[in-house]
Design a protein around this motif. Structure first.
Motif, PDB file in Angstrom:
ATOM      1  N   LYS A 142       0.852  -1.262  -0.104  1.00  0.00           N
ATOM      2  CA  LYS A 142       0.057  -0.101  -0.058  1.00  0.00           C
ATOM      3  C   LYS A 142       0.675   1.278  -0.184  1.00  0.00           C
ATOM      4  O   LYS A 142       0.270   2.304  -0.112  1.00  0.00           O
ATOM      5  N   LEU A 143       2.219   1.167   0.063  1.00  0.00           N
ATOM      6  CA  LEU A 143       2.851   2.379   0.299  1.00  0.00           C
ATOM      7  C   LEU A 143       3.583   2.769  -0.943  1.00  0.00           C
ATOM      8  O   LEU A 143       3.876   1.870  -1.968  1.00  0.00           O
ATOM      9  N   ASP A 144       4.160   3.917  -1.103  1.00  0.00           N
ATOM     10  CA  ASP A 144       4.814   4.494  -2.098  1.00  0.00           C
ATOM     11  C   ASP A 144       6.292   3.891  -2.106  1.00  0.00           C
ATOM     12  O   ASP A 144       7.185   3.775  -1.330  1.00  0.00           O
ATOM     13  N   ARG A 145       6.705   2.899  -3.288  1.00  0.00           N
ATOM     14  CA  ARG A 145       7.483   2.096  -3.229  1.00  0.00           C
ATOM     15  C   ARG A 145       9.087   2.702  -3.176  1.00  0.00           C
ATOM     16  O   ARG A 145       9.900   2.208  -2.439  1.00  0.00           O
ATOM     17  N   THR A 146       9.061   3.832  -3.797  1.00  0.00           N
ATOM     18  CA  THR A 146      10.481   4.374  -3.821  1.00  0.00           C
ATOM     19  C   THR A 146      10.793   4.964  -2.298  1.00  0.00           C
ATOM     20  O   THR A 146      11.984   5.051  -1.955  1.00  0.00           O
ATOM     21  N   ALA A 194      11.810  -6.557  -0.506  1.00  0.00           N
ATOM     22  CA  ALA A 194      10.453  -6.179  -1.303  1.00  0.00           C
ATOM     23  C   ALA A 194      10.450  -5.400  -2.443  1.00  0.00           C
ATOM     24  O   ALA A 194       9.563  -5.774  -3.503  1.00  0.00           O
ATOM     25  N   VAL A 195      11.031  -4.342  -2.135  1.00  0.00           N
ATOM     26  CA  VAL A 195      10.890  -3.299  -3.375  1.00  0.00           C
ATOM     27  C   VAL A 195      11.813  -2.959  -4.377  1.00  0.00           C
ATOM     28  O   VAL A 195      11.754  -2.259  -5.481  1.00  0.00           O
ATOM     29  N   ILE A 196      13.012  -3.491  -4.098  1.00  0.00           N
ATOM     30  CA  ILE A 196      14.136  -3.085  -4.947  1.00  0.00           C
ATOM     31  C   ILE A 196      13.973  -3.670  -6.438  1.00  0.00           C
ATOM     32  O   ILE A 196      14.388  -2.941  -7.175  1.00  0.00           O
ATOM     33  N   GLY A 197      13.407  -4.805  -6.209  1.00  0.00           N
ATOM     34  CA  GLY A 197      13.439  -5.459  -7.820  1.00  0.00           C
ATOM     35  C   GLY A 197      12.174  -4.738  -8.348  1.00  0.00           C
ATOM     36  O   GLY A 197      12.218  -4.608  -9.615  1.00  0.00           O
ATOM     37  N   ALA A 198      11.149  -4.307  -7.870  1.00  0.00           N
ATOM     38  CA  ALA A 198      10.051  -3.565  -8.295  1.00  0.00           C
ATOM     39  C   ALA A 198      10.585  -2.217  -8.946  1.00  0.00           C
ATOM     40  O   ALA A 198      10.190  -1.717 -10.102  1.00  0.00           O
TER      41      ALA A 198
END
Length: 400
Positions: free
Chosen positions: A275-279, A321-325
């Motif tokens: 739900k959060l802003d990934r950057t 969780a987010v670096i790949g995205a």
């Protein structure tokens, strides 16, 4: 909540091919018996010196760094599926070769091949997830893969100790067997996902594009900075704990908290992180890792170091969780695999810099300065990553 959001939050919304990759990661890590015991095998069974055994282990690491570029190139040129098949079946053969090698030249070659072939999978699976899933689904997917890796590795490190008492040779055969099983899963259940591009269009060279991509280059530098901090947990931390009079057994128990925390809380954090802003989540996660290591400047007991590990592990969960995205959002479609490979190579560079920088800082400046330096570097990469958020959002929209 919109219908799209509801579907994204439902586990069954992820495609069958993703769950096959998840099972593949779990099986592969469940059988990761060789790497944790490689140095012991070389010193006990092959009667090599500790220095030589460490150098052979470094050859595996060198192969891993090279695998990021090679795997990214193969993923874009011959396809994600074939790259993964080469990885798993090739790794099985390399493991058997390493376990049976007697001459030093063959041991060196086999060790390098284990690292090279074993990590071809990484950029290929990162690109496959980006191919299969919409940007809103990728954070959850990468987080689930990270959880599978740590769940499998936690089990394998415990069981490997028992199996090693029977004989180190068994570790190589079982590790090779699980690699073959992972390859069969890919062959049977994962289709090729590489985007169909216009074959008449000229192929763009990776370096020609990447070296002009300022946002990407800054992300690479930030990734190296993060990996430099992260590697202190496996190089400087045991030395610092020893300096405080704590045993190697205590270090083992403290660092085991890393896997325990990931296995227990990642699934729950994963539902919240989507739900959060990934950057901005990426920037904050890096800051938490830096500050978690920074706690080492003021703690000297086992529970203090344990608290430090728990804090930076929470940051690691967010980062993984987010670096790949984020890199998937950033990568041009025709260079997606190679961009992922460069991302992995940047992390590999940090794993080389980190132990060198941390151990030398500990020796020459002491633990307080070393851990404070980790916290300062965490703040620096947080500011850099947070400042890139607008540019990353724009690239994500352009590549959507």
């Amino acid at each position: 909540m919109s219908a799209v959001a509801i579907e994204t939050a439902t586990p069954t919304a992820l495609p069958r091919a993703f769950w096959a990759l998840w099972v593949c990661q779990l099986v592969n890590r469940l059988g990761s018996f060789v790497q944790p015991f490689l140095v012991l095998y070389l010193t006990h069974d092959r009667h090599l010196s500790a220095g030589t055994a460490g150098a052979v282990a470094a050859a595996v690491g060198a192969g891993t760094v090279c695998a990021q570029l090679v795997g990214g190139w193969l993923a874009d040129r011959v396809g994600r599926r074939l790259t993964m098949l080469i990885c798993f079946f090739g790794t099985a053969a390399a493991l058997i070769l390493l376990g049976s090698a007697r001459e030093m030249v063959m041991i060196w070659v086999a060790a390098f091949l284990v690292g090279l072939l074993g990590d071809l999978f990484r950029p290929a699976v990162q690109a496959t997830i980006a191919d299969l899933l919409q940007p809103t689904e990728r954070v959850r997917a990468y987080g689930l893969l990270f959880w599978a890796i740590n769940l499998g590795f936690s089990v394998s490190t415990v069981s490997a100790g028992v199996l090693a008492s029977v004989g180190y040779g068994l570790l190589f055969w079982l590790n090779a067997g699980t690699s073959v099983i992972a390859g069969v899963v890919i062959w049977a259940m994962v289709p090729e996902s590489r985007p169909v591009l216009d074959e008449s269009a000229p192929r763009r060279p990776l370096l020609g594009v990447a070296l002009r991509d300022t946002v990407f280059l800054l992300m690479i530098l930030i990734q190296i900075g993060y990996a430099t901090i992260y590697m202190q947990g496996y190089s400087t931390l045991p030395l610092a704990m020893s300096g405080d009079g704590l045993s190697s057994r205590t270090y083992g128990l403290v660092i085991a908290l890393n896997g325990v925390v990931i296995v227990l809380i990642q699934p729950f954090l994963g539902k919240w992180m989507v739900k959060l802003d990934r950057t901005k989540l990426l920037a904050t996660s890096m800051l938490v890792v830096g500050l978690g290591f920074g706690l080492g400047a003021v703690v000297h007991s086992w529970w203090g170091y344990g608290l430090s590990v728990v804090v930076w592990t929470i940051g690691e969960i967010g980062f993984a969780a987010v670096i790949g995205a984020v890199f998937a959002d950033l990568a041009p479609i025709d260079l997606r695999g190679r961009y992922m490979g460069l991302s992995g190579m940047a992390f590999g560079v940090g794993t080389v810099i980190g132990p060198l920088a941390g151990t030398n800082a500990l020796e020459h400046f002491g633990p307080t300065a070393t851990w404070t330096g980790c916290a300062v570097l965490g703040v620096v990469i947080f500011i850099g990553q947070y400042s890139l958020a607008p540019a990353l959002h724009a690239r994500a929209e352009a590549n959507a």
